[in-house]
Design an enzyme around this catalytic site. Structure first.
Site, PDB file in Angstrom:
ATOM      1  N   VAL A 120     -72.872  37.403  73.088  1.00  0.00           N
ATOM      2  CA  VAL A 120     -73.889  36.702  73.306  1.00  0.00           C
ATOM      3  C   VAL A 120     -74.212  36.267  74.817  1.00  0.00           C
ATOM      4  O   VAL A 120     -74.924  36.462  75.438  1.00  0.00           O
ATOM      5  CB  VAL A 120     -73.939  35.075  72.793  1.00  0.00           C
ATOM      6  CG1 VAL A 120     -74.744  33.978  73.439  1.00  0.00           C
ATOM      7  CG2 VAL A 120     -74.050  35.266  71.308  1.00  0.00           C
ATOM      8  N   GLU A 121     -72.944  36.054  75.514  1.00  0.00           N
ATOM      9  CA  GLU A 121     -72.918  35.991  77.067  1.00  0.00           C
ATOM     10  C   GLU A 121     -73.437  37.045  77.864  1.00  0.00           C
ATOM     11  O   GLU A 121     -74.375  37.014  78.702  1.00  0.00           O
ATOM     12  CB  GLU A 121     -71.572  35.515  77.479  1.00  0.00           C
ATOM     13  CG  GLU A 121     -71.174  34.215  76.989  1.00  0.00           C
ATOM     14  CD  GLU A 121     -71.922  33.022  77.661  1.00  0.00           C
ATOM     15  OE1 GLU A 121     -72.596  33.266  78.563  1.00  0.00           O
ATOM     16  OE2 GLU A 121     -71.832  31.961  76.878  1.00  0.00           O
TER      17      GLU A 121
END
Length: 325
Positions: free
Chosen positions: A119-120
């Site tokens: 996600v990051e």
């Protein structure tokens, strides 16, 4: 936007006064004084660093419209993609030993660690295009509601740069100043990063092993409970919808929630505490029960949308990996 423009003009960050050096703005003058007095920095070196920093309006624009302001049905497709699921399986395959060790030592499942990094930064592919010094300097002087927070993170960045011997003039990150594969803010980097590959450095910029160990350490330090669930879907009686709150901290046991009209749609110990999470689905609200581990993920990013995206991406990666020969 007119208020913001007026504030920036007053600070010398827009219009004719834009030529005023950033280092001459009061928040940075105060920071320089503090770091010279308390931390032993050289004033001339700090002034040179800030003289090279650039105010960027695009940073202000980005931080005032984060993805977490989107409704869930628009937020979810950003992260639950084929690219991130397949990339997660590949990341897990490439770093299986480090992920297994992190899970063993910290109790955080490999799928969750993988999903957070996915996600990051899409597993390290996109770690940010802004110089960290530009991002945090811009946000410190911009007069935004969280400018004091970013000023503290700017100080942490300078301390981190000295400790890790980083070239701050070349260090890039997100528009908010987050760094490396797991996008730690400088204060989190200093507090929670670990040297998982035992090479003598806590390197979140280039070491997947250190990133894996640091994510696991961060979640454990923020209350992750080994072997406990993260979240489950919930059926909610109309009279109980008001139990949903913006704070995902678990306060009520499942037994109490059941008495009030909230039913977990999975077998979970009735003594566990949970928070009722409401998400904006495309055709109405959907509800989930978030447990302590869900809350731990929100310490990484305070949005319940973020925690749910991580939870569902982790599940998708785990399922795909289990079904892939």
């Amino acid at each position: 936007m007119r208020r913001l423009a007026a504030a920036l003009l007053a600070l010398g960050l827009a219009g004719p006064a834009a030529a005023v050096p950033l280092a001459e703005h009061p928040p940075l003058q105060a920071l320089i004084d503090e770091m010279v007095r308390q931390d032993g920095f050289e004033r001339a070196a700090l002034e040179r660093l800030f003289a090279d920093a650039a105010f960027q309006q695009s940073i202000i624009d980005a931080i005032t419209r984060p993805a977490e302001k989107l409704p869930w049905y628009r937020y979810r497709p950003i992260f639950l993609t084929e690219q991130r699921i397949a990339g997660g399986v590949e990341f897990w395959r490439a770093h299986a030993a480090d992920l297994a060790r992190a899970e063993r030592e910290h109790g955080v499942p490999a799928a969750v660690i993988t999903a957070i990094i996915g996600v990051e930064t899409r597993y390290g592919a996109v770690t940010g295009r802004y110089r960290a010094i530009d991002a945090l300097t811009t946000l410190t002087v911009a007069g935004l509601p969280r400018s004091a927070f970013f000023g503290r993170e700017l100080r942490e960045l300078l301390l981190l740069g000295r400790e890790q011997r980083l070239d701050l003039a070349a260090l890039s990150g997100s528009y908010a100043g987050a760094l490396g594969l797991p996008q730690f803010m400088p204060s989190s980097y200093r507090a929670y990063a670990v040297d998982f590959d035992a090479d003598g450095r806590r390197d979140l910029l280039g070491s997947p092993a250190d990133a894996i160990g640091s994510v696991a350490n961060y979640l454990r330090r923020h209350g992750w409970q080994r072997g406990e669930p993260i979240s489950v879907p919930a059926a909610v009686a109309p009279a109980a919808t008001g139990l949903a709150a913006s704070d995902p901290k678990p306060e009520l046991t499942l037994a109490e929630l059941r008495r009030r009209g909230v039913l977990a749609e999975a077998r979970v110990a009735p003594s566990l505490k949970a928070a009722l999470i409401r998400l904006d689905a495309e055709h109405g609200d959907e509800y989930h029960l978030g447990f302590q581990n869900f809350y731990a993920i929100t310490r990484y990013n305070h949005s319940p949308l973020y925690a749910m995206a991580v939870t569902q991406l982790a599940a998708a990666i785990g399922e795909r990996r289990a079904s892939t020969p």
